[in-house]
Design an enzyme around this catalytic site. Structure first.
Site, short mmCIF file in Angstrom:
data_model
loop_
_atom_site.label_atom_id
_atom_site.label_comp_id
_atom_site.label_asym_id
_atom_site.label_seq_id
_atom_site.Cartn_x
_atom_site.Cartn_y
_atom_site.Cartn_z
N ASP A 145 -4.46 -3.74 0.79
CA ASP A 145 -4.92 -4.01 2.16
C ASP A 145 -4.09 -3.22 3.18
OD1 ASP A 145 -6.85 -5.73 1.23
OD2 ASP A 145 -5.75 -7.56 1.72
N HIS A 205 2.04 7.49 -11.46
CA HIS A 205 2.82 6.74 -12.45
C HIS A 205 3.51 7.70 -13.40
CE1 HIS A 205 1.07 2.92 -11.25
NE2 HIS A 205 -0.08 3.56 -11.16
N LEU A 206 4.73 7.39 -13.72
CA LEU A 206 5.48 8.20 -14.69
C LEU A 206 4.82 8.11 -16.06
CD1 LEU A 206 8.70 6.67 -13.36
CD2 LEU A 206 8.43 9.15 -13.44
N SER A 207 4.49 6.88 -16.47
CA SER A 207 3.91 6.66 -17.79
C SER A 207 2.38 6.68 -17.68
CB SER A 207 4.37 5.31 -18.35
OG SER A 207 3.87 4.25 -17.55
N ASN A 247 4.23 5.29 -5.94
CA ASN A 247 4.31 4.69 -7.27
C ASN A 247 4.53 3.20 -7.03
OD1 ASN A 247 4.73 3.68 -9.76
ND2 ASN A 247 6.13 5.30 -10.44
N TYR A 262 10.05 5.76 -19.72
CA TYR A 262 10.12 6.40 -18.40
C TYR A 262 10.94 7.68 -18.36
CZ TYR A 262 7.97 2.03 -17.01
OH TYR A 262 7.11 0.97 -16.91
N HIS A 302 -0.58 -3.62 -10.39
CA HIS A 302 -1.43 -4.49 -11.18
C HIS A 302 -1.59 -5.88 -10.56
CE1 HIS A 302 -0.37 -1.21 -13.77
NE2 HIS A 302 0.89 -1.62 -13.83
N ARG A 332 -1.86 -3.35 -17.72
CA ARG A 332 -1.51 -2.18 -16.90
C ARG A 332 -2.71 -1.29 -16.60
NH1 ARG A 332 4.20 -2.28 -16.73
NH2 ARG A 332 4.99 -3.22 -18.63
C1 DQA Z 1 4.93 2.52 -13.60
C2 DQA Z 1 3.95 1.78 -14.52
C3 DQA Z 1 3.86 0.30 -14.16
O1 DQA Z 1 2.96 -0.37 -15.03
C4 DQA Z 1 5.23 -0.34 -14.28
O2 DQA Z 1 5.16 -1.69 -13.84
C5 DQA Z 1 6.29 0.41 -13.54
C6 DQA Z 1 6.29 1.87 -13.60
C7 DQA Z 1 5.09 4.02 -14.00
O3 DQA Z 1 5.54 4.78 -13.17
O4 DQA Z 1 4.79 4.38 -15.14
O5 DQA Z 1 7.20 -0.18 -12.96
O6 DQA Z 1 4.39 2.49 -12.28
#
Ligand code: DQA
Length: 148
Positions: free
Chosen positions: A86, A99-101, A73, A22, A79, A110
């Site tokens: 909803d 998402h950061l990653s 985020n 991250y 997931h 994921r």
């Molecule tokens: C995340 C990716 C998700 O899979 C993970 O559970 C996170 C961070 C991301 O920002 O990359 O908590 O949302």
């Protein structure tokens, strides 16, 4: 125009949470980058983080009365959470999933998002810049800049 930024579970630990995935930026750093982009775009932001799914659902419902859209985020809730999907559908405001990653390049679980198909857009893998790009895209869309 006002946009809510929603950070899901565990994101308050950014900076010390699995930095190899991250990165080194804290949540404060991410919010500062967003604040500076918002100023450049001429929009107002409201920030929210919670580790509790129900609190996030309550926030989405309440904030929908005062914001034009959401940059979310959803973290692990991405997931798992039919309820967050909803809630976002129920309030009828556009949202961008960020998402950061690059979740598509990580564990198979994921790769499934309960939100992506109803999002205005999705940005993955650019660290804090994912939020900034998501904000830009959402504001452009709300302003009609993406229309043909
Ligand atoms: C995340 C990716 C998700 O899979 C993970 O559970 C996170 C961070 C991301 O920002 O990359 O908590 O949302």
């Amino acid at each position: 125009m006002k946009i809510a930024i929603v950070h899901g579970p565990n994101l308050r630990l950014l900076g010390r949470r699995e930095p190899e995935i991250y990165g080194p930026a804290s949540l404060t750093d991410v919010n500062a980058a967003l604040a500076s982009e918002a100023q450049a775009l001429g929009v107002e932001l409201e920030f929210f983080q919670s580790n509790h799914e129900g609190e996030i659902l309550d926030f989405v419902e309440d904030a929908s009365n005062r914001v034009d859209g959401f940059v979310v985020n959803p973290a692990g809730l991405t997931h798992t959470s039919v309820s967050l999907r909803d809630a976002l559908l129920a309030v009828g405001r556009p949202f961008v999933e960020v998402h950061l990653s690059n979740t598509a390049a990580r564990e198979p679980f994921r790769r499934r998002s309960y939100l992506a198909d109803v999002a205005a857009g999705v940005v993955l893998g650019f660290g804090p810049q994912s939020y900034v790009l998501g904000l830009r895209g959402l504001v452009d869309q709300l302003r009609g800049a993406n229309r043909d």
